[in-house]
Motif scaffolding. Structure first.
Motif, PDB file in Angstrom:
ATOM      1  N   MET A   1      -6.465  11.079 -35.673  1.00 29.86           N
ATOM      2  CA  MET A   1      -7.479  12.064 -35.272  1.00 29.86           C
ATOM      3  C   MET A   1      -7.342  12.373 -33.787  1.00 29.86           C
ATOM      4  O   MET A   1      -7.247  11.461 -32.962  1.00 29.86           O
ATOM      5  CB  MET A   1      -8.890  11.543 -35.534  1.00 29.86           C
ATOM      6  N   TYR A   2      -7.328  13.662 -33.458  1.00 25.67           N
ATOM      7  CA  TYR A   2      -7.228  14.143 -32.085  1.00 25.67           C
ATOM      8  C   TYR A   2      -8.349  15.135 -31.813  1.00 25.67           C
ATOM      9  O   TYR A   2      -8.979  15.646 -32.743  1.00 25.67           O
ATOM     10  CB  TYR A   2      -5.886  14.844 -31.859  1.00 25.67           C
ATOM     11  N   ARG A   3      -8.553  15.435 -30.537  1.00 27.41           N
ATOM     12  CA  ARG A   3      -9.458  16.501 -30.132  1.00 27.41           C
ATOM     13  C   ARG A   3      -8.766  17.283 -29.040  1.00 27.41           C
ATOM     14  O   ARG A   3      -8.131  16.720 -28.143  1.00 27.41           O
ATOM     15  CB  ARG A   3     -10.770  15.938 -29.600  1.00 27.41           C
ATOM     16  N   CYS A   4      -8.901  18.586 -29.128  1.00 30.11           N
ATOM     17  CA  CYS A   4      -8.356  19.468 -28.105  1.00 30.11           C
ATOM     18  C   CYS A   4      -9.348  19.523 -26.944  1.00 30.11           C
ATOM     19  O   CYS A   4     -10.541  19.753 -27.147  1.00 30.11           O
ATOM     20  CB  CYS A   4      -8.131  20.860 -28.683  1.00 30.11           C
ATOM     21  N   LEU A   5      -8.862  19.337 -25.736  1.00 31.14           N
ATOM     22  CA  LEU A   5      -9.721  19.393 -24.562  1.00 31.14           C
ATOM     23  C   LEU A   5      -9.951  20.825 -24.096  1.00 31.14           C
ATOM     24  O   LEU A   5     -10.857  21.075 -23.305  1.00 31.14           O
ATOM     25  CB  LEU A   5      -9.127  18.548 -23.433  1.00 31.14           C
ATOM     26  N   SER A   6      -9.166  21.772 -24.627  1.00 32.25           N
ATOM     27  CA  SER A   6      -9.335  23.180 -24.267  1.00 32.25           C
ATOM     28  C   SER A   6     -10.354  23.868 -25.176  1.00 32.25           C
ATOM     29  O   SER A   6     -11.353  24.401 -24.708  1.00 32.25           O
ATOM     30  CB  SER A   6      -8.002  23.921 -24.326  1.00 32.25           C
ATOM     31  N   CYS A   7     -10.095  23.832 -26.491  1.00 38.00           N
ATOM     32  CA  CYS A   7     -11.012  24.512 -27.416  1.00 38.00           C
ATOM     33  C   CYS A   7     -12.071  23.573 -27.988  1.00 38.00           C
ATOM     34  O   CYS A   7     -12.963  24.016 -28.693  1.00 38.00           O
ATOM     35  CB  CYS A   7     -10.237  25.217 -28.529  1.00 38.00           C
ATOM     36  N   ARG A   8     -11.937  22.269 -27.697  1.00 39.30           N
ATOM     37  CA  ARG A   8     -12.898  21.226 -28.086  1.00 39.30           C
ATOM     38  C   ARG A   8     -12.915  20.937 -29.593  1.00 39.30           C
ATOM     39  O   ARG A   8     -13.784  20.225 -30.075  1.00 39.30           O
ATOM     40  CB  ARG A   8     -14.311  21.553 -27.602  1.00 39.30           C
ATOM     41  N   GLU A   9     -11.990  21.488 -30.336  1.00 42.68           N
ATOM     42  CA  GLU A   9     -11.959  21.280 -31.788  1.00 42.68           C
ATOM     43  C   GLU A   9     -11.217  19.987 -32.137  1.00 42.68           C
ATOM     44  O   GLU A   9     -10.178  19.682 -31.558  1.00 42.68           O
ATOM     45  CB  GLU A   9     -11.264  22.448 -32.483  1.00 42.68           C
ATOM     46  N   PRO A  10     -11.749  19.235 -33.100  1.00 45.87           N
ATOM     47  CA  PRO A  10     -11.012  18.064 -33.602  1.00 45.87           C
ATOM     48  C   PRO A  10      -9.923  18.522 -34.580  1.00 45.87           C
ATOM     49  O   PRO A  10     -10.041  19.581 -35.193  1.00 45.87           O
ATOM     50  CB  PRO A  10     -12.085  17.271 -34.329  1.00 45.87           C
ATOM     51  N   PHE A  11      -8.878  17.731 -34.702  1.00 39.58           N
ATOM     52  CA  PHE A  11      -7.817  18.028 -35.662  1.00 39.58           C
ATOM     53  C   PHE A  11      -7.071  16.756 -35.975  1.00 39.58           C
ATOM     54  O   PHE A  11      -7.150  15.763 -35.257  1.00 39.58           O
ATOM     55  CB  PHE A  11      -6.871  19.114 -35.124  1.00 39.58           C
ATOM     56  N   GLU A  12      -6.345  16.798 -37.079  1.00 41.10           N
ATOM     57  CA  GLU A  12      -5.490  15.660 -37.458  1.00 41.10           C
ATOM     58  C   GLU A  12      -4.056  15.943 -37.017  1.00 41.10           C
ATOM     59  O   GLU A  12      -3.631  17.093 -36.937  1.00 41.10           O
ATOM     60  CB  GLU A  12      -5.528  15.429 -38.965  1.00 41.10           C
ATOM     61  N   HIS A  13      -3.348  14.867 -36.737  1.00 39.71           N
ATOM     62  CA  HIS A  13      -1.924  14.940 -36.391  1.00 39.71           C
ATOM     63  C   HIS A  13      -1.170  14.080 -37.383  1.00 39.71           C
ATOM     64  O   HIS A  13      -1.506  12.916 -37.594  1.00 39.71           O
ATOM     65  CB  HIS A  13      -1.701  14.421 -34.967  1.00 39.71           C
TER      66      HIS A  13
END
Length: 173
Positions: A157-169
């Motif tokens: 599990m990751y989170r983008c620091l730009s768009c603030r959306e979580p996502f899986e890698h």
């Protein structure tokens, strides 16, 4: 009785089987087919039926039985059965077996695809932990890992620091 799909002129049973399995989704990552994921290693004619060699993503994968059943069902419904599935655990599955189309499908599905690991037998290093995971939504490399595991053991599990959306890698192995 269901109508059998039309076969292209000159298409062999093996070619048809690859095409059919290209539409069988992986139960844990339905954006990918079992072919895109690189699970199907070989298809051979065995008398009136087919033999399919499958390598699971890891030996304890809970979806293995479901995948084997889906493979048999799809090929038999297409008139290519009977089908015998054989598990081949060596060499071990690697994310390098995911097709280029599969990598693009992961990205479009919102999962950051793994980078290529390279061929360890040729001296290339195998990466277990990825750095600089790009957000599949906005493309930013400014991301942070929230958890080593996502919905399955093969994802983090990751989170983008730009768009603030979580996502899986999908972790490269």
């Amino acid at each position: 009785m269901p109508e059998q799909p039309a076969h292209r002129a000159g298409e062999s049973r093996i070619e048809r089987a690859w095409a059919v399995l290209g539409s069988v989704p992986d139960p844990e990552v339905p954006a990918l087919s079992v072919v895109d994921l690189g699970l199907v290693r070989e298809i051979v004619e065995e008398g009136a039926g087919l033999g399919v060699v499958v390598t699971p993503t890891y030996s304890g994968c809970p979806a293995t039985e479901q995948i084997n059943e889906a493979i048999c069902r799809a090929l038999e419904e297409d008139g290519l059965g009977p089908v015998q599935v054989t598990m081949r655990r060596a060499p071990a599955w690697t994310t390098d077996w995911i097709s280029e189309a599969g990598l693009a499908r992961l990205h479009a599905y919102g999962i950051a695809p793994p980078g290529r690991c390279g061929d360890a037998s040729q001296g290339a290093p195998i990466r277990i932990l990825a750095r600089g995971v790009e957000c599949p939504r906005c493309g930013s490399a400014q991301t942070e890992r929230l958890s080593a595991f996502g919905s399955t053991a093969c994802k983090a599990m990751y989170r983008c620091l730009s768009c603030r959306e979580p996502f899986e890698h999908f972790k490269p192995i």
